[in-house]
Design an enzyme around this catalytic site. Structure first.
Site, PDB file in Angstrom:
ATOM      1  N   ILE A 114      38.561  22.885 109.940  1.00 26.60           N
ATOM      2  CA  ILE A 114      37.391  22.648 110.788  1.00 26.60           C
ATOM      3  C   ILE A 114      37.164  21.171 111.061  1.00 26.60           C
ATOM      4  O   ILE A 114      36.418  20.811 111.977  1.00 26.60           O
ATOM      5  CB  ILE A 114      36.117  23.286 110.185  1.00 26.60           C
ATOM      6  CG1 ILE A 114      35.849  22.751 108.768  1.00 26.60           C
ATOM      7  CG2 ILE A 114      36.221  24.782 110.171  1.00 26.60           C
ATOM      8  CD1 ILE A 114      34.552  23.260 108.169  1.00 26.60           C
ATOM      9  N   GLU A 115      37.811  20.298 110.274  1.00 26.55           N
ATOM     10  CA  GLU A 115      37.661  18.870 110.499  1.00 26.55           C
ATOM     11  C   GLU A 115      38.582  18.363 111.608  1.00 26.55           C
ATOM     12  O   GLU A 115      38.155  17.614 112.483  1.00 26.55           O
ATOM     13  CB  GLU A 115      37.956  18.090 109.210  1.00 26.55           C
ATOM     14  CG  GLU A 115      36.856  18.150 108.170  1.00 26.55           C
ATOM     15  CD  GLU A 115      35.651  17.321 108.571  1.00 26.55           C
ATOM     16  OE1 GLU A 115      35.759  16.497 109.496  1.00 26.55           O
ATOM     17  OE2 GLU A 115      34.578  17.516 107.966  1.00 26.55           O
ATOM     18  N   SER A 116      39.865  18.769 111.561  1.00 26.66           N
ATOM     19  CA  SER A 116      40.844  18.162 112.457  1.00 26.66           C
ATOM     20  C   SER A 116      41.787  19.158 113.123  1.00 26.66           C
ATOM     21  O   SER A 116      42.659  18.733 113.889  1.00 26.66           O
ATOM     22  CB  SER A 116      41.688  17.155 111.674  1.00 26.66           C
ATOM     23  OG  SER A 116      42.407  17.823 110.636  1.00 26.66           O
TER      24      SER A 116
END
Length: 419
Positions: free
Chosen positions: A158-160
């Site tokens: 979900i970050e990158s």
């Protein structure tokens, strides 16, 4: 008779769309929105932002060197491009049965994120399932080193979206999306030539240490990953506004919009990476790259020098050394690592002098320079000074002349009046 037939067909179509969503024509759909709207228990609408990585273009991910070189569509995938819809009880049961320390709660917001991953983002999940073969062992080793829950390995989903070169609109960088100040606080070097936030190994250990420190502060994993997204200060403010309540779902209304969707997105990422097959998602097939090793150098080396002397692909070198922002390994500053395929390390040692001397003038910074002073410059300091002084003197003389002229005229006028 025709009317009856049409009625039966319409009923069948209605029933079929209640249990499955078809995604065979995704390319013709309208662009994804960056927000979702949910209805709370009192019937009020609530807008929640998707984490930025959930809006990334799949084509940009597939153009990464590792994806182009080592990932392919699964040839043996017999699954239809249809996303089954299950009952609430089935989702609750699956989340409960996942082997996790962290709570995997179910609610309508979590369901929205599961639907997003299993629906519009299903092809991105196929990519991430394939790319996880590159990165998950690194994440797991770092988390294990700090004795953290291994389900945290899905945070970079979900970050990158597992893009080591990802840069957010606010400047967060790398797989774990470190901001500049936080990255430096946790030992990641960032300067004009090096950005270790883009190094999968170093950033993973820095992220594990940061998550460990956050758990020492909050003692609750939902609050930890929320703080990872918006910072500990915002979590403390939300706790204060909730009269000291430290349950994430109770301080939820007081969090920033994106953070409200962050924990549900994390739960959904864990769900979809575990139960992808139940949603007819096939992982991309992975050909694992050759094993790699690092060698330390004490001289500045440009990756193009390595590529040209050793006959290697420059994009391969860049993918193995993503921390070097301008392809320069600054060994003259401090001992710096170059990551190479393991089979090439011995050859690099043998050719190191040739590599450093190859096109050295093209890549070297000048250390000493001579100033050309055999021709007088037009704007010499003394001349500029003389010109400025001469201009001021001429201006004063003109002003004094005007004053004398005015005084002469006044005296002449006075004589005329006396006559």
């Amino acid at each position: 008779m025709n009317k009856k037939l049409l009625l039966i067909l319409s009923m069948l179509l209605t029933v079929s769309t209640t249990w499955a969503q078809v995604y065979e024509n995704d390319d013709n759909e309208t662009p994804d929105e960056d927000e979702i709207t949910v209805i709370d228990g009192e019937g009020n609408e609530e807008v929640i932002e998707f984490p930025e990585a959930m809006t990334y273009d799949l084509d940009s991910l597939l153009n990464l060197y590792m994806a182009k070189t080592y990932l392919d569509e699964a040839d043996d995938c017999n699954m239809k491009n249809i996303n089954p819809v299950y009952t609430k009880e089935e989702y609750v049961d699956r989340l409960y049965r996942m082997p996790t320390i962290m709570e995997m709660n179910y609610n309508d917001v979590v369901q929205k994120f599961i639907d997003r991953y299993s629906g519009r983002l299903r092809h991105s999940i196929s990519y991430m399932l394939g790319a996880s073969n590159f990165y998950m062992p690194i994440f797991e080793e770092a988390l294990e080193a700090y004795q953290l829950p291994l389900e945290l390995k899905y945070l970079p989903i979900i970050e990158s979206a597992l893009n080591p070169k990802a840069v957010s609109r606010v400047g967060a960088t790398g797989l774990w999306q470190f901001m500049l100040a936080t990255g430096k606080q946790y030992g990641l070097q960032v300067n004009s030539l090096v950005d270790e936030r883009r190094d999968p190994v170093k950033s993973s250990y820095a992220a594990a240490r940061y998550l460990s420190d956050l758990y020492k502060i909050f003692g609750d994993w939902n609050l930890v990953i929320a703080a990872y997204n918006c910072g500990p200060a915002n979590i403390n403010k939300a706790i204060h506004r909730a009269n000291g309540d430290k349950d994430y779902w109770q301080i939820y209304p007081y969090l920033p919009k994106e953070t409200r969707g962050y924990v549900p997105a994390f739960i959904a990422a864990n769900y979809i990476m575990t139960y992808y097959s139940q949603h007819n998602i096939c992982p991309m097939t992975t050909r694992l790259p050759a094993q790699t090793d690092t060698i330390l150098v004490n001289r500045n080396i440009h990756l193009e020098q390595v590529a040209e002397v050793m006959g290697m692909n420059i994009d391969l070198l860049r993918s193995l050394n993503p921390m070097y922002r301008r392809d320069v390994v600054p060994g003259a500053t401090e001992l710096s690592p170059i990551r190479l395929p393991q089979s090439e390390v011995g050859r690099f040692i043998d050719l190191q002098d040739s590599i450093c001397n190859h096109r050295a003038a093209d890549f070297a910074k000048r250390v000493e320079v001579e100033v050309k002073d055999d021709v007088p410059t037009y704007y010499h300091k003394s001349k500029r000074y003389s010109k400025r002084r001469s201009a001021r003197y001429s201006k004063r003389r003109a002003t004094a002349s005007k004053r004398r002229s005015s005084a002469t005229k006044r005296r002449s006028s006075a004589r005329k009046r006396r006559r």
